[in-house]
Structure formats: C-alpha cells, structure tokens
Design a protein around this motif. Structure first.
Motif, PDB file in Angstrom:
ATOM      1  N   GLY A 132      25.421  65.624  66.447  1.00  0.00           N
ATOM      2  CA  GLY A 132      25.905  66.955  66.055  1.00  0.00           C
ATOM      3  C   GLY A 132      26.417  66.985  64.641  1.00  0.00           C
ATOM      4  O   GLY A 132      26.126  67.922  63.871  1.00  0.00           O
ATOM      5  N   ILE A 133      27.209  65.959  64.280  1.00  0.00           N
ATOM      6  CA  ILE A 133      27.728  65.889  62.900  1.00  0.00           C
ATOM      7  C   ILE A 133      26.568  65.788  61.913  1.00  0.00           C
ATOM      8  O   ILE A 133      26.522  66.480  60.877  1.00  0.00           O
ATOM      9  CB  ILE A 133      28.677  64.696  62.760  1.00  0.00           C
ATOM     10  N   TRP A 134      25.642  64.908  62.258  1.00  0.00           N
ATOM     11  CA  TRP A 134      24.505  64.677  61.347  1.00  0.00           C
ATOM     12  C   TRP A 134      23.660  65.921  61.214  1.00  0.00           C
ATOM     13  O   TRP A 134      23.289  66.326  60.101  1.00  0.00           O
ATOM     14  CB  TRP A 134      23.661  63.521  61.922  1.00  0.00           C
ATOM     15  N   ALA A 135      23.372  66.598  62.356  1.00  0.00           N
ATOM     16  CA  ALA A 135      22.548  67.808  62.301  1.00  0.00           C
ATOM     17  C   ALA A 135      23.273  68.917  61.562  1.00  0.00           C
ATOM     18  O   ALA A 135      22.668  69.675  60.784  1.00  0.00           O
ATOM     19  CB  ALA A 135      22.202  68.247  63.724  1.00  0.00           C
ATOM     20  N   LEU A 160      18.642  57.998  57.794  1.00  0.00           N
ATOM     21  CA  LEU A 160      18.809  57.362  59.105  1.00  0.00           C
ATOM     22  C   LEU A 160      20.102  56.549  59.172  1.00  0.00           C
ATOM     23  O   LEU A 160      20.769  56.488  60.215  1.00  0.00           O
ATOM     24  CB  LEU A 160      17.615  56.466  59.416  1.00  0.00           C
ATOM     25  N   LEU A 161      20.484  55.916  58.067  1.00  0.00           N
ATOM     26  CA  LEU A 161      21.730  55.159  58.034  1.00  0.00           C
ATOM     27  C   LEU A 161      22.925  56.077  58.269  1.00  0.00           C
ATOM     28  O   LEU A 161      23.865  55.717  58.981  1.00  0.00           O
ATOM     29  CB  LEU A 161      21.864  54.448  56.688  1.00  0.00           C
ATOM     30  N   SER A 211      32.240  59.721  56.445  1.00  0.00           N
ATOM     31  CA  SER A 211      31.311  58.649  56.091  1.00  0.00           C
ATOM     32  C   SER A 211      29.878  59.141  56.159  1.00  0.00           C
ATOM     33  O   SER A 211      29.050  58.886  55.250  1.00  0.00           O
ATOM     34  CB  SER A 211      31.500  57.454  57.022  1.00  0.00           C
ATOM     35  N   MET A 212      29.558  59.820  57.260  1.00  0.00           N
ATOM     36  CA  MET A 212      28.200  60.321  57.421  1.00  0.00           C
ATOM     37  C   MET A 212      27.862  61.305  56.289  1.00  0.00           C
ATOM     38  O   MET A 212      26.756  61.266  55.723  1.00  0.00           O
ATOM     39  CB  MET A 212      28.077  61.006  58.780  1.00  0.00           C
ATOM     40  N   HIS A 213      28.819  62.186  55.951  1.00  0.00           N
ATOM     41  CA  HIS A 213      28.550  63.207  54.945  1.00  0.00           C
ATOM     42  C   HIS A 213      28.222  62.565  53.594  1.00  0.00           C
ATOM     43  O   HIS A 213      27.209  62.917  52.942  1.00  0.00           O
ATOM     44  CB  HIS A 213      29.750  64.140  54.808  1.00  0.00           C
ATOM     45  N   TYR A 214      29.048  61.666  53.169  1.00  0.00           N
ATOM     46  CA  TYR A 214      28.848  61.119  51.822  1.00  0.00           C
ATOM     47  C   TYR A 214      27.660  60.183  51.763  1.00  0.00           C
ATOM     48  O   TYR A 214      26.997  60.093  50.726  1.00  0.00           O
ATOM     49  CB  TYR A 214      30.131  60.429  51.357  1.00  0.00           C
ATOM     50  N   ILE A 215      27.344  59.501  52.876  1.00  0.00           N
ATOM     51  CA  ILE A 215      26.099  58.710  52.890  1.00  0.00           C
ATOM     52  C   ILE A 215      24.909  59.659  52.870  1.00  0.00           C
ATOM     53  O   ILE A 215      23.892  59.412  52.197  1.00  0.00           O
ATOM     54  CB  ILE A 215      26.062  57.806  54.131  1.00  0.00           C
ATOM     55  N   GLY A 216      25.036  60.790  53.630  1.00  0.00           N
ATOM     56  CA  GLY A 216      23.957  61.783  53.605  1.00  0.00           C
ATOM     57  C   GLY A 216      23.752  62.374  52.218  1.00  0.00           C
ATOM     58  O   GLY A 216      22.619  62.639  51.799  1.00  0.00           O
TER      59      GLY A 216
END
Length: 811
Positions: free
Chosen positions: A59-62, A85-86, A124-129
């Motif tokens: 959900g966060i990633w989408a 993907l990471l 973390s997910m946001h900034y890697i994205g």
C-alpha cells in the motif's frame, strides 16, 4: 502553505484521489490484519504478521508511485527497475518489523514504537523510490521539509497503531485513517521538499516507463483490495467470534456465579460440617457447621490450618486436660490416618453427651473431603430400638429374647459359684377380671406397678422378665434353697400387695411355678415348660401360691398339653375318621338310623377313646373345629348312601353356646345336599344348662331348618323334666348306665319303665343306648321302647353297603 500549494497546483487530482484510496484500503487492511495477527498464536501469528506487512508495504509503495505519477514536474518520469523493487522490499520488510514489534508488545508504548518503525518504513521506501527516478540534472531538497516528512510518518504511524489495536470497529477505522494520514503526510511533505527545476528527462537501459508502472500499480491495487476485503471478512469473523466468546464467557460466568451461589447456600445450610483439605494436609474450604460441630469458635478463620491443628483445637474444645492433649492428638491422627488414605468413617463420642460421625473421602490427588455429622439423635434412637428389641415396651422389663440371654449368663454365673439356676414362671390371677371391671388402662397400671416392684427387690444374679400378657418369668442363681425361698418370698410379696388406681384399690395376686437347673432340665425350653406345669398346679390349688416342679404330678398335665397339640395337628391334617353305630327299631329290628362316632388314631399312641380326648379338645378350644369337621363329613357321606337312613351327630356344649352353629348346620346341609329330616343333632342336658336361654334359642333355629333334636344321656343330668318342658325334643336317648342291670335289678328296671312312660306321655320316642344282651332287649321290647343301639345290634364301624344290599335282595 508551500506544501498545500504544491499539493493542489502540481498534481493530477484524479490520481491523487486514487492514491488516497489505495492508501486508505491498504491502511485498513494493515490495521485489520494487525489485530487478527495479535489474536492468533504460534505459527499462525507469524503468517498473519507477514500478510499484514505485505498489505501495508504494498500500500505504501503503491500510494507513493501513484502519487508520483500524479505529480507534474514538466516532463515524463521514468523509473529504475532495481531501485523500484528495492523500495518495495524495504517497505515490506521494515513494516513487518514494526508490525511484529506492535503485536508482541505488552503495552501501548510498545505499540507506538511498532507504528513508529512503520513510519520509518514509509520514509525509507519514499526516498529510495525517489532515488529510482531516471532524469538529468540535480534534484535539490529542502532539509526542513525532509525532516518534517520523516517526523510526520513516525508520529502518525505510532498513533495509528496505538489507536487501531483497540477492541472495536471504530478504533479500527480511526487507526486506518491515521495510518493513511501518516503515509500521505510523509509523501506529500517529502515531494514538497524536492526541487525539480534543475532536472530534465533522460532515457536509460532498464528503465520502467509509465505504462508498465500503471500495470504494476493496478495489480498491486487489486492485491491490496483483496487484502482489505479479506481483512474486513477476518475482522468481522473475529468480531463475531469475539462476541460469541464474550457471550459464552458471560454465560459461563453467570453459570459459575449461580453454581457458586448455590454451593455457598448449600454449604451454609447443610446439616453436616464439610471441610476440604489439600494435598499438603491444610484446610482449603469449609462451611460454618464444620467448626461449630467440632466445638470450635466459628468466628476464627481455619483456612490454611493443618489437620493436626484441627484435631488439637477439637480436643482442647472438648475439655481434655492439657497434659493429655498431645497424647490424644497422636492417637486421633493414628486413627484417622488410614481413613484419610483409603476412605471411611468413624463414630466418636463427643462432649455434652453428643455423638459425631466423621467421614473421610480421598479425592485422588492427595487431597480429601472431611464431613462431620451430628448423629446424637440417631444414636439415641438406635439405642432405644435396641432396647425395645430386648425389653417389653409397656413395663421396661426384659422380654423373651433378653430372658433367654439372661439364662445363658446365669449358667455361667452358676458355674462360677457352683450353684443352681431356678427358672420361675409367674402368672397373675384373675387379670382378665381386672381388665373387664376396671378397664385396660387399669390393667396396664397393674402390670407397670408390678414391674416396678420386681425391679425394686432384685439383687445380683436375679432377673424378672415379661413374656407377654400377664405372664412373667424370673431367673435366680442360688447356692442354697434358703436363697431361692427368699427370692420367691420377695416376688410373692410384690405380687400380693394391692395396687391403687385413682382411689380404687385393685387386689392382685399370682401363681408361681419353679423348675431348677440341672435337676428338672438342662435347656431353657424344657425348664420353662416344667415351670409352667408347676405354675398351673399352683393355680389349681387354693391353698398354695408357689409350686415346685414334680415329675409325677406334672407329667399328667404335660400329657394333656401334648394331646392338645396333637389334636390341633389332627384338625389341620384331617387326622380323624368316622364310625357308624346302627340304631334299630325294638319292635321290628329294622334299621332306623346310625349314630356318628368320632375316632382318632393318634400317631405313636394308636386309637384314643373319645372319653379321653374330647375333654382335652374342649379345654384347648379344638372342639369347635372338630365338631364342624364331623358334621361336614358325616353329611357328605350320608348323602352318598343308597339308603336314606338318618344320622345322629353329637354337639358339644361349647358348640351349642355359639350362635354360629345355626349357620354351620344350614351351610353344611346346602353344601352336602342332605335332606334336613335325615339329620339329627344330639345334645346333653349339661350343655344346655350352662346358658339355657341361649342354647334353647339356637336349638329352635336349627329345628326350624327341619333338623331333629335329641336329648342325649337322659337321666344323668339336672332338671330333666324342666328341660323336656322347655323344648320339644324329637327323641330321648336313655343313658347306657341304666341298661347295665336292667334285666336283674328291679330298681333299674323301674327307672327305665318310668322314662319310657314319660316318653309315651309326651309323644317323644325313646332310644336306649348300651344294649348288649338279648335279655336287655326283651325288657325294652316288653316295656314299649321305640329304638335301641348297642353291641348286640351292631358295633361301630364303617358301613359295607354291598353286603346290606345283598341282604336286602334276599329278604
């Protein structure tokens, strides 16, 4: 305001709504699965933790990438596949870590920390994205907004977990909204912190363009939607299960409460004392009756006290002197130990004349239940019943069973002192008259007064018992006759003193018979029988109250008693038979009838004369049953004869005194079918004189049936002429005593002539008994006698009808 302006001015509204929807769905799924995982246990908890981590991570990633697609930097964005993907993997793993922390947390602080870790996962997910974006130039960042975005994700994520892990659907929705806010706040604040002005589009190998990103996001959205629906279903199932569990718990609690209340009520009001001892031997549960029955103060709490301490308190409460308490405690433990181990009960005499019954029931794990019951009244009742079983209820004297036991004890005592034992039978004189004249209450008073007097004069080795009615018996162990005579004197003195009954003096007295062991017998039944015989002799003699058993004098009475017993046996077993003696006309020698004579072949003695056994039958009361039997059998046999001869049946005085004789005669005639005129009843003057009016009334009723009545043994009784005047007899039977000398003695002949003349004047036929010679028969014929019977005409016996029919045919 810069963030708000950035949100509205730099994004596509439709995609923003889509991102928010994906975020909300994933957040709701995460919170629902989080709660489900918390309720699960073992391996399933790890499974549901992973599912929740996947839901929120996807959900966060989408949300991030849909929101990035909605952003309008002025050129098309492309993405590096590896970093994309990471970022997804980081989101899932770190979120899983935070979710695991929240699930296993013991308080709200642990739940907040777990939510904060999920907030870090969002950042973390946001900034890697963002790092996966492929573009030229240099992306610039606003440090303050970057910090604010990370802080927003951590704080709101912690609050979301703290709120969403509550127990109802409202808190679940609140937690989902807070988690959605955490994701959106972090993303859009971070996007506002990014400056794309120095960036330009750039293509590179391995990039992921917008089309495939849309496809991937669509798939992820469908997965999130399924997880959200699954979370809703699970949450609803959990809610219903939780509701059922709560309802069951409420029912169980109510049932337990009801059972507990009933148990408390039952324990409070139960008559027995109850105590539950644990495996350590200490009291765990007891009711108020438990200490009360044991004599202890119910106000003191006994919970936790050992069985030894219970015994000690009970013994002290019973008033045992302190020096003996320890000894009593050890003895009590030794007695109760095996009962506690194997179960059982024991009866304990307690203070204040109380009796307790203590029961131990082992449970199986070393614990046991002890119950205490006050059986004082039951014990008293049992003793009273035992006393009544061996004593007379009216007088309190020993009864027959106890009397026999006393005889055995007397024999032992006599053996010790080398003495003898006297068995004494006592029977009150005229006791029936006391009941008849003064009432049964007075009779009971006499019996109780005499019993009290007997008890007052008893000494060692002496016993008096009541065997029934006015019959008493005594036992005396003596070494000399003086001792026996002294005891008999005391008994006689107690018997002869008058009894006062409400101012009325009742004279009492009694007859005493004595039999001595071993001279007069060795067993109790023989001795009592001999004492009874001596007592009957004392009752028959006017000048003696006490008689000792004497073999020669008392054996005649014993023989009469034995004969009476055999007579009753003969009545029960049809031990009698009938003989018939012919009666003939003096003038023509024709048969006019037969007299029915009773015969008895007594076992062991042979034929017994009626003159011997009829008086005994009258004494013992068997004559009534014998008379009924004779009448029935005689009528049955006569009814079967081929010739209609008359039969004459003797009736005793006792039968004639009973009104039932009328019904007996009537029923016998109906049952046998014998014509009434063929039956003749013979009665004696003596049987009539006893109660003349009653006897004549009965005879008139029988005569009305058509039965003939003859007066037997005429001339030997009293007031013969008055009897003949009072009742119209059908026949006069001249006693055999007048026939013995009628042929040689003129005086006897004159008496016979006078009786025959009396019969002719009254028109009553006369039958002479005892005709044994032809000369006697000639006298009777000459004087005009009607009928005769005797050995000359025929001896008593059975009738052979074949011979009689043959003689009749020849005639």
């Amino acid at each position: 305001m810069a963030v708000i302006d950035f949100f509205f001015m730099a994004h596509e509204p439709g995609l923003i709504v889509l991102a928010a929807a994906i975020c909300l769905i994933s957040s709701y799924a995460c919170i629902g699965l989080l709660r489900h995982a918390r309720r699960a246990g073992g391996h399933m908890r790890n499974v549901w933790t992973g599912v929740a981590a996947a839901a929120v991570g996807f959900g966060i990633w989408a949300t991030h990438f849909v929101a990035v697609l909605a952003y309008r930097p002025g050129f098309t964005l492309h993405y590096d596949l590896g970093l994309t993907l990471l970022s997804m993997l980081v989101a899932i793993v770190v979120c899983g870590t935070g979710i695991a922390m929240a699930i296993r947390g013991e308080n709200r602080r642990d739940q907040f920390l777990g939510g904060a870790v999920v907030g870090l996962a969002i950042s973390s997910m946001h900034y890697i994205g963002m790092a996966s974006l492929i573009m030229g130039g240099r992306l610039q960042w606003n440090p303050a907004l970057v910090s604010l975005s990370i802080l927003a994700g951590i704080v709101l994520g912690g609050l979301a977990f703290t709120t969403g892990m509550g127990g109802n659907i409202r808190r679940t929705l609140s937690g989902a909204l807070l988690l959605t806010l955490a994701i959106c706040a972090m993303h859009f604040t971070a996007m506002a912190a990014a400056d794309f002005t120095l960036c330009f589009p750039l293509l590179a190998d391995g990039e992921l363009n917008g089309f495939w990103m849309s496809i991937l996001l669509t798939v992820i959205s469908l997965i999130l939607l399924g997880l959200a629906l699954g979370s809703s279903v699970l949450d609803e199932a959990d809610r219903r299960r939780t509701q059922r569990e709560q309802e069951r718990e409420l029912r169980d609690a109510a049932q337990i409460l009801a059972v507990t209340q009933k148990l408390e009520l039952a324990m409070t009001h139960m008559a027995q004392g109850l105590g539950l001892y644990g495996a350590d031997g200490r009291l765990q549960l007891y009711n108020q009756r438990f200490p009360s029955l044991l004599g202890m103060d119910a106000a003191n709490d006994l919970t936790g006290s050992s069985f030894r301490e219970t015994c000690r308190r009970t013994i002290v409460a019973a008033g045992i002197v302190p020096e003996l308490v320890d000894e009593r405690v050890e003895a009590t433990l030794a007695t109760h130990g095996p009962l506690i181990a194997g179960g059982g009960e024991i009866v304990i005499p307690f203070a204040e004349d109380r009796v307790l019954q203590v029961s131990h029931s082992p449970v199986g794990d070393g614990s046991w239940v002890t119950t205490v019951d006050d059986i004082t009244e039951r014990h008293r009742s049992q003793r009273a019943i035992a006393h009544l079983a061996r004593h007379d209820g009216l007088t309190g004297l020993p009864n027959r069973a106890r009397y026999h036991e006393s005889f055995e004890l007397a024999l032992e005592k006599a053996g010790e002192v080398r003495g003898k034992v006297a068995i004494i039978a006592i029977d009150l004189d005229h006791f029936k008259e006391i009941n008849d004249n003064h009432g049964h209450a007075a009779g009971d008073l006499v019996l109780k007064t005499l019993a009290s007097r007997f008890n007052a004069v008893l000494r060692e080795g002496e016993t008096v018992a009541r065997l029934g009615g006015d019959e008493f018996a005594a036992i005396k162990v003596f070494a000399s006759m003086d001792g026996l005579r002294d005891f008999l004197g005391r008994l006689e003195e107690a018997l002869t003193r008058p009894v006062d009954n409400d101012g009325i003096t009742i004279a009492t007295g009694g007859s005493i018979g004595v039999a001595v062991w071993p001279d007069d017998g060795r067993d109790i039944s023989k001795l009592m029988s001999n004492a009874d015989l001596a007592m009957y002799r004392a009752k028959a003699e006017f000048d003696r109250r006490i008689c000792y058993y004497e073999r020669d004098m008392d054996e005649q009475a014993r023989e009469r008693r034995d004969m009476a017993r055999d007579l009753w046996t003969a009545v029960e077993n049809d031990g009698f038979h009938l003989a018939y003696q012919v009666q003939k006309s003096v003038a023509t020698s024709e048969i006019t009838g037969y007299e029915v004579l009773l015969r008895w072949n007594r076992p062991g003695y042979g034929e017994v004369s009626p003159a011997d056994f009829i008086p005994v039958a009258e004494e013992c009361g068997a004559i009534n049953a014998i008379g009924v039997w004779v009448l029935k059998v005689a009528c049955l046999e006569a009814a079967s004869w081929p010739e209609p001869f008359k039969i004459a049946v003797n009736v005793s005085g006792l039968q004639l005194s009973q009104i039932e004789l009328i019904a007996t005669v009537r029923n016998t005639l109906l049952m046998s079918g014998l014509a009434p005129h063929r039956l003749e009843l013979e009665v004696t003057e003596t049987s009539i004189i006893g109660d003349k009016q009653r006897a004549l009334h009965i005879l008139r009723q029988i005569k009305a049936l058509g039965v003939s009545i003859a007066i037997d043994d005429f001339g030997t009784g009293y007031s013969s002429l008055e009897t003949l005047r009072a009742f119209p007899f059908d026949k006069i039977k001249l006693d055999r005593s007048f026939m013995s000398e009628v042929e040689s003695n003129e005086q006897s002949k004159a008496i016979v002539r006078a009786i025959l003349a009396l019969g002719r004047s009254l028109s009553v036929p006369v039958l002479a008994e005892g005709v044994e010679t032809s000369a006697q028969l000639d006298v009777l014929r000459k004087e005009g006698c009607t009928e005769a019977q005797g050995f000359l005409l025929g001896r008593p016996g059975a009738i052979d009808w074949s011979d009689r029919l043959e003689l009749g045919m020849r005639a």
